[in-house]
Design a protein around this motif. Structure first.
Motif, short mmCIF file in Angstrom:
data_model
loop_
_atom_site.label_atom_id
_atom_site.label_comp_id
_atom_site.label_asym_id
_atom_site.label_seq_id
_atom_site.Cartn_x
_atom_site.Cartn_y
_atom_site.Cartn_z
N SER A 171 -10.84 23.74 9.35
CA SER A 171 -11.87 22.85 9.87
C SER A 171 -11.51 21.42 9.44
CB SER A 171 -13.24 23.22 9.29
OG SER A 171 -13.27 22.97 7.89
N GLU A 172 -12.06 20.43 10.14
CA GLU A 172 -11.79 19.05 9.75
C GLU A 172 -12.35 18.76 8.36
OE1 GLU A 172 -12.38 15.92 12.59
OE2 GLU A 172 -11.97 17.25 14.29
N ARG A 173 -13.46 19.40 8.01
CA ARG A 173 -14.02 19.22 6.67
C ARG A 173 -13.07 19.76 5.61
NH1 ARG A 173 -20.06 21.11 5.18
NH2 ARG A 173 -20.47 19.27 6.48
N ARG A 174 -12.48 20.93 5.88
CA ARG A 174 -11.53 21.51 4.91
C ARG A 174 -10.28 20.65 4.80
NH1 ARG A 174 -9.67 22.59 0.79
NH2 ARG A 174 -8.24 24.31 0.38
N LEU A 175 -9.82 20.10 5.92
CA LEU A 175 -8.66 19.21 5.89
C LEU A 175 -8.98 17.96 5.06
CD1 LEU A 175 -5.77 18.67 7.01
CD2 LEU A 175 -6.88 17.37 8.85
N HIS A 176 -10.18 17.44 5.21
CA HIS A 176 -10.59 16.27 4.44
C HIS A 176 -10.56 16.58 2.94
CE1 HIS A 176 -13.32 13.24 2.71
NE2 HIS A 176 -12.98 12.48 3.74
N THR A 177 -11.08 17.74 2.56
CA THR A 177 -11.07 18.14 1.15
C THR A 177 -9.65 18.31 0.63
OG1 THR A 177 -13.21 19.25 1.38
CG2 THR A 177 -11.85 19.89 -0.50
N LEU A 178 -8.79 18.92 1.46
CA LEU A 178 -7.39 19.12 1.08
C LEU A 178 -6.73 17.79 0.74
CD1 LEU A 178 -5.06 21.30 0.97
CD2 LEU A 178 -4.52 20.59 3.30
N PHE A 179 -6.99 16.77 1.56
CA PHE A 179 -6.37 15.46 1.34
C PHE A 179 -7.01 14.71 0.18
CE2 PHE A 179 -4.01 15.93 5.20
CZ PHE A 179 -2.94 15.07 5.05
N THR A 180 -8.32 14.69 0.10
CA THR A 180 -8.94 13.92 -0.97
C THR A 180 -8.62 14.52 -2.34
OG1 THR A 180 -11.02 15.13 -0.63
CG2 THR A 180 -10.80 12.98 0.42
N ASP A 181 -8.56 15.84 -2.43
CA ASP A 181 -8.20 16.48 -3.70
C ASP A 181 -6.71 16.30 -4.01
OD1 ASP A 181 -10.77 17.31 -4.12
OD2 ASP A 181 -10.40 19.43 -3.68
N GLY A 182 -5.87 16.40 -2.98
CA GLY A 182 -4.43 16.40 -3.21
C GLY A 182 -3.77 15.04 -3.19
N THR A 183 -4.40 14.04 -2.54
CA THR A 183 -3.79 12.71 -2.46
C THR A 183 -4.71 11.59 -2.93
OG1 THR A 183 -4.50 12.13 -0.21
CG2 THR A 183 -2.53 13.51 -0.41
N GLY A 184 -6.01 11.84 -3.01
CA GLY A 184 -6.95 10.79 -3.36
C GLY A 184 -7.41 9.98 -2.16
N LEU A 185 -6.96 10.35 -0.97
CA LEU A 185 -7.29 9.62 0.25
C LEU A 185 -7.82 10.58 1.31
CD1 LEU A 185 -4.04 7.47 0.55
CD2 LEU A 185 -6.27 6.65 -0.26
N SER A 186 -8.63 10.05 2.22
CA SER A 186 -9.03 10.84 3.38
C SER A 186 -7.82 10.97 4.31
CB SER A 186 -10.17 10.15 4.12
OG SER A 186 -9.72 8.96 4.73
N PRO A 187 -7.82 11.97 5.19
CA PRO A 187 -6.70 12.09 6.13
C PRO A 187 -6.49 10.84 6.97
CG PRO A 187 -8.04 14.08 6.17
CD PRO A 187 -8.78 13.09 5.33
N LYS A 188 -7.58 10.23 7.42
CA LYS A 188 -7.46 9.04 8.27
C LYS A 188 -6.82 7.89 7.51
CE LYS A 188 -10.10 5.94 11.28
NZ LYS A 188 -11.44 5.63 11.84
N ARG A 189 -7.25 7.65 6.28
CA ARG A 189 -6.67 6.54 5.52
C ARG A 189 -5.22 6.83 5.16
NH1 ARG A 189 -9.80 2.83 1.30
NH2 ARG A 189 -10.61 2.22 3.33
N PHE A 190 -4.91 8.08 4.85
CA PHE A 190 -3.52 8.46 4.58
C PHE A 190 -2.64 8.09 5.77
CE2 PHE A 190 0.13 11.23 4.50
CZ PHE A 190 0.44 11.40 3.16
N ALA A 191 -3.10 8.43 6.98
CA ALA A 191 -2.32 8.15 8.18
C ALA A 191 -2.20 6.65 8.43
CB ALA A 191 -2.94 8.85 9.38
N ARG A 192 -3.27 5.91 8.18
CA ARG A 192 -3.23 4.45 8.38
C ARG A 192 -2.20 3.80 7.46
NH1 ARG A 192 -9.04 2.12 7.61
NH2 ARG A 192 -8.01 0.17 8.27
N PRO A 234 0.83 -1.21 0.00
CA PRO A 234 0.00 0.00 0.00
C PRO A 234 0.86 1.26 0.00
CG PRO A 234 -0.92 -1.61 1.50
CD PRO A 234 0.41 -2.15 1.06
N ASP A 235 0.39 2.27 -0.71
CA ASP A 235 1.16 3.51 -0.85
C ASP A 235 0.20 4.68 -0.94
OD1 ASP A 235 3.12 5.39 -1.25
OD2 ASP A 235 3.89 4.53 -3.12
N HIS A 236 0.46 5.74 -0.16
CA HIS A 236 -0.41 6.91 -0.21
C HIS A 236 0.01 7.90 -1.29
CE1 HIS A 236 2.96 8.13 2.15
NE2 HIS A 236 2.46 7.79 3.33
N ALA A 237 1.05 7.56 -2.04
CA ALA A 237 1.51 8.45 -3.11
C ALA A 237 0.85 8.09 -4.44
CB ALA A 237 3.02 8.36 -3.26
N THR A 238 0.77 9.08 -5.32
CA THR A 238 0.37 8.85 -6.71
C THR A 238 1.65 8.70 -7.53
OG1 THR A 238 -1.71 10.05 -6.51
CG2 THR A 238 -0.76 9.89 -8.71
#
Length: 231
Positions: free
Chosen positions: A152-173, A34-38
């Motif tokens: 906000s946590e919602r804005r952080l979620h958008t930042l990650f899903t747009d920028g990495t394709g993953l939610s912050p929680k899944r990125f960290a996992r 598994p890899d959080h990078a594109t």
């Protein structure tokens, strides 16, 4: 296994990529963890350009002997800037690219580092907020990361899903899992603590979820049956 030849990443590319290599299949089983990078991938035999989204489960496969792929692992948010589109729909997907603005595929195959330097030369400096968010997230969690970045946590979620394709929680996992995979030796309980798991049982459950087998079985070479590589 594949034969992997790593290429040096020059200073002009360090803000964009974490690694560049050429992998040549040897016809034996390979594990793509598994890899959080594109990853930007070029099939050398077909001159086919592919963007590989973040991988949320391990893939066990056997490649066609002699087939080579050029792989560019992007930093968080950089693939979004390079492709000019959000990555929210790219997790666990491999999408062919007809073209990438500014990148000549034949030159990319012949001299990938120089071709990439030319491609990003006129691109604006990528924003570093996602870099900082990714660094914090692996240490302090979602709520504290959002608070420290005044988001906000919602804005952080958008930042990650747009920028990495993953939610912050899944990125960290996935990041924690990769810490376990990178550990050379040590007791499982110590590795679990270092990686940030609650305890060894938590680590084992997460490892099995992402890798398909528990850590002891994986390190002993007891892997799921590989399938033919289709990428």
């Amino acid at each position: 296994m594949s034969r992997v030849r790593s290429l040096d990443v020059p200073p002009a590319l360090t803000r964009w990529v974490t690694g560049i290599d050429v992998a040549t299949a040897a016809g034996s089983p390979v594990v793509d963890v598994p890899d959080h990078a594109t990853t930007l991938l070029l099939r050398m035999d077909r001159r086919e350009l592919i963007v590989m989204g973040p991988r949320t489960r391990a893939a066990y496969h056997v490649g066609t002997p002699g087939r080579s792929c050029l792989r560019v692992r992007m930093r968080p948010g950089r693939a979004q800037a390079l492709l000019g589109r959000p990555l929210r729909d790219l997790a666990d997907r491999a999408l062919p690219l007809r073209a990438l603005p500014g990148l000549d595929v034949d030159r990319f195959a012949a001299d990938p580092v120089a071709a990439l330097v030319e491609t990003v030369a006129d691109r604006p400096e990528p924003a570093h907020r996602l870099d900082e968010a990714a660094r914090l997230l692996t240490v302090v969690g979602v709520a504290t990361t959002a608070a420290r970045l005044h988001l906000s946590e919602r804005r952080l979620h958008t930042l990650f899903t747009d920028g990495t394709g993953l939610s912050p929680k899944r990125f960290a996992r996935i990041d924690r899992l990769r810490t376990v995979l990178a550990a050379d030796t040590g007791r499982w309980s110590d590795i679990a603590a270092t990686a940030g798991y609650y305890d060894q049982s938590h680590m084992t459950a997460e490892f099995r979820h992402f890798m398909g087998v528990p850590p002891a079985a994986f390190t002993a070479g007891h892997h799921p049956t590989p399938s033919p590589c289709t990428t």
